[in-house]
Motif scaffolding. Structure first.
Motif, PDB file in Angstrom:
ATOM      1  N   GLY A 202       0.796  -1.226   0.000  1.00 21.16           N
ATOM      2  CA  GLY A 202       0.000   0.000   0.000  1.00 21.16           C
ATOM      3  C   GLY A 202       0.823   1.266   0.000  1.00 21.16           C
ATOM      4  O   GLY A 202       0.262   2.371  -0.030  1.00 21.16           O
ATOM      5  N   LEU A 203       2.166   1.137   0.020  1.00 17.60           N
ATOM      6  CA  LEU A 203       3.007   2.328   0.081  1.00 17.60           C
ATOM      7  C   LEU A 203       2.865   3.195  -1.169  1.00 17.60           C
ATOM      8  O   LEU A 203       2.977   4.416  -1.088  1.00 17.60           O
ATOM      9  N   VAL A 204       2.647   2.567  -2.323  1.00 18.65           N
ATOM     10  CA  VAL A 204       2.500   3.343  -3.557  1.00 18.65           C
ATOM     11  C   VAL A 204       1.271   4.242  -3.476  1.00 18.65           C
ATOM     12  O   VAL A 204       1.333   5.441  -3.781  1.00 18.65           O
ATOM     13  N   ARG A 205       0.162   3.692  -3.041  1.00 21.45           N
ATOM     14  CA  ARG A 205      -1.072   4.479  -2.932  1.00 21.45           C
ATOM     15  C   ARG A 205      -0.926   5.576  -1.880  1.00 21.45           C
ATOM     16  O   ARG A 205      -1.372   6.709  -2.070  1.00 21.45           O
ATOM     17  N   GLN A 206      -0.283   5.256  -0.747  1.00 25.93           N
ATOM     18  CA  GLN A 206      -0.113   6.243   0.305  1.00 25.93           C
ATOM     19  C   GLN A 206       0.867   7.336  -0.114  1.00 25.93           C
ATOM     20  O   GLN A 206       0.652   8.519   0.177  1.00 25.93           O
ATOM     21  N   SER A 207       1.932   6.954  -0.804  1.00 23.28           N
ATOM     22  CA  SER A 207       2.885   7.949  -1.298  1.00 23.28           C
ATOM     23  C   SER A 207       2.223   8.853  -2.325  1.00 23.28           C
ATOM     24  O   SER A 207       2.479  10.063  -2.375  1.00 23.28           O
ATOM     25  N   TYR A 208       1.380   8.273  -3.166  1.00 22.89           N
ATOM     26  CA  TYR A 208       0.636   9.053  -4.161  1.00 22.89           C
ATOM     27  C   TYR A 208      -0.221  10.123  -3.481  1.00 22.89           C
ATOM     28  O   TYR A 208      -0.197  11.298  -3.856  1.00 22.89           O
ATOM     29  N   THR A 209      -0.961   9.710  -2.464  1.00 25.75           N
ATOM     30  CA  THR A 209      -1.812  10.660  -1.749  1.00 25.75           C
ATOM     31  C   THR A 209      -0.984  11.742  -1.074  1.00 25.75           C
ATOM     32  O   THR A 209      -1.333  12.934  -1.115  1.00 25.75           O
ATOM     33  N   LEU A 210       0.147  11.357  -0.460  1.00 25.86           N
ATOM     34  CA  LEU A 210       0.992  12.322   0.239  1.00 25.86           C
ATOM     35  C   LEU A 210       1.616  13.325  -0.732  1.00 25.86           C
ATOM     36  O   LEU A 210       1.560  14.548  -0.504  1.00 25.86           O
TER      37      LEU A 210
END
Length: 321
Positions: A202-210
């Motif tokens: 899920g780091l990709v999705r969270q990094s995208y949001t950040l």
């Protein structure tokens, strides 16, 4: 579960990572955190006694969060909730049978999900290809070129958004391809083996949001600073009291140059025909100058854009006479 306190945890796995969700929720239950509900970025847990439980993520196209399409209660599984296209089930019975015992039958549960996601991936790739072509055309068509256009306009927001969108689409496409590969293996009768550990998918999705949030915040701050006058000013050339990399018609034409006053009868505003405006960007100081006058009774006009690069102090001009 004696406590009513709710604990929130960032979801570290992708919402389409079936194995990751199951393993992560089981690890949380082993720590005494039992799932209550999912949100966009966070999951809510009820603290309690550590327990060894099993979770199962079942693909479903049912939109209702309270819908349970499988009669699994008599098998020892209980419905927990829904996250995206997945319905979550849980069992604390170590002797409860597996949710699926036949790989071919299990593959049918992925049919609708993989078809819908595959169509969505192709749509995203087509839109990204069109956007890429447009951005390349816009940059190549720019008279300033790619680098100087970036220096002049500091189009960081567009670039960052494009890159993070591209990274998210690639990650999403890879995830969907993994589901399609899993469906093909199950259809071939090969039982699915869960990995031993879950990964931070899920780091990709969270990094995208950040990154998107940071970029939007910086863009908003830049717009506020611009309209508040923090990063810009303008004045008549005759009243310019600070150094600026400005070419002068008087210097170019010599003694034969006569400035042309701006305006019409009764006009009392600034001389906009001999005017300089300044804008500060993250990469440069931009000066735009308009000068009008006469040389040997011939009217002439000079438009200038001067960029002073902030990191090395070099000056680049674009001048129209």
């Amino acid at each position: 579960m004696k406590s009513r306190h709710v604990v929130r945890r960032l979801v570290p796995v992708d919402f389409l990572d079936l194995d990751g969700l199951e393993l992560w929720l089981e690890a949380m239950a082993a720590k005494g955190l039992h799932l209550l509900k999912f949100r966009a970025l966070f999951a809510q847990f009820q603290p309690g006694e550590p327990a060894r439980v099993r979770y199962h993520a079942e693909p479903t196209m049912e939109r209702r969060r309270d819908a349970v399409s499988n009669p699994v209660g008599e098998l020892g599984w209980s419905y927990v909730g829904k996250i995206g296209y997945l319905a979550l089930f849980r069992t604390a019975d170590p002797d409860a049978p597996e949710f699926h015992t036949d790989p071919v039958t299990q593959s049918y549960t992925l049919d609708q999900l993989t078809r819908r996601l595959t169509r969505f991936v192709w749509l995203l790739l087509a839109m990204m290809a069109a956007l890429t072509a447009f951005l390349v055309w816009a940059r190549l068509d720019s008279s300033f070129g790619l680098v100087l256009d970036l220096v002049r306009y500091s189009s960081l927001y567009t670039g960052v958004v494009y890159l993070v969108d591209l990274a998210l689409i690639i990650h999403f496409s890879w995830t969907v391809w993994g589901l399609c590969r899993l469906r093909r293996r199950l259809r071939a009768g090969i039982p699915h083996q869960r990995p031993l550990r879950w990964r931070h998918t899920g780091l990709v999705r969270q990094s995208y949001t950040l990154l998107l949030s940071i970029s939007a915040f910086l863009q908003i701050c830049s717009v506020i600073a611009y309209f508040a006058g923090v990063t810009r000013w303008d004045t008549e050339l005759s009243t310019l009291d600070r150094p600026a990399p400005v070419l002068s018609l008087a210097e170019l034409a010599g003694r034969d140059y006569t400035p042309e006053p701006f305006g019409y009868r009764g006009y009392e505003g600034p001389d906009l025909d001999n005017y300089v405006s300044y804008k500060r960007t993250p990469f440069s100081h931009i000066y735009e100058v308009d000068q009008s006058g006469t040389v040997n009774r011939v009217r002439c006009h000079l438009d200038q854009i001067a960029g002073l690069l902030r990191w090395d102090g070099q000056v680049c001009f674009r001048t129209n006479v």
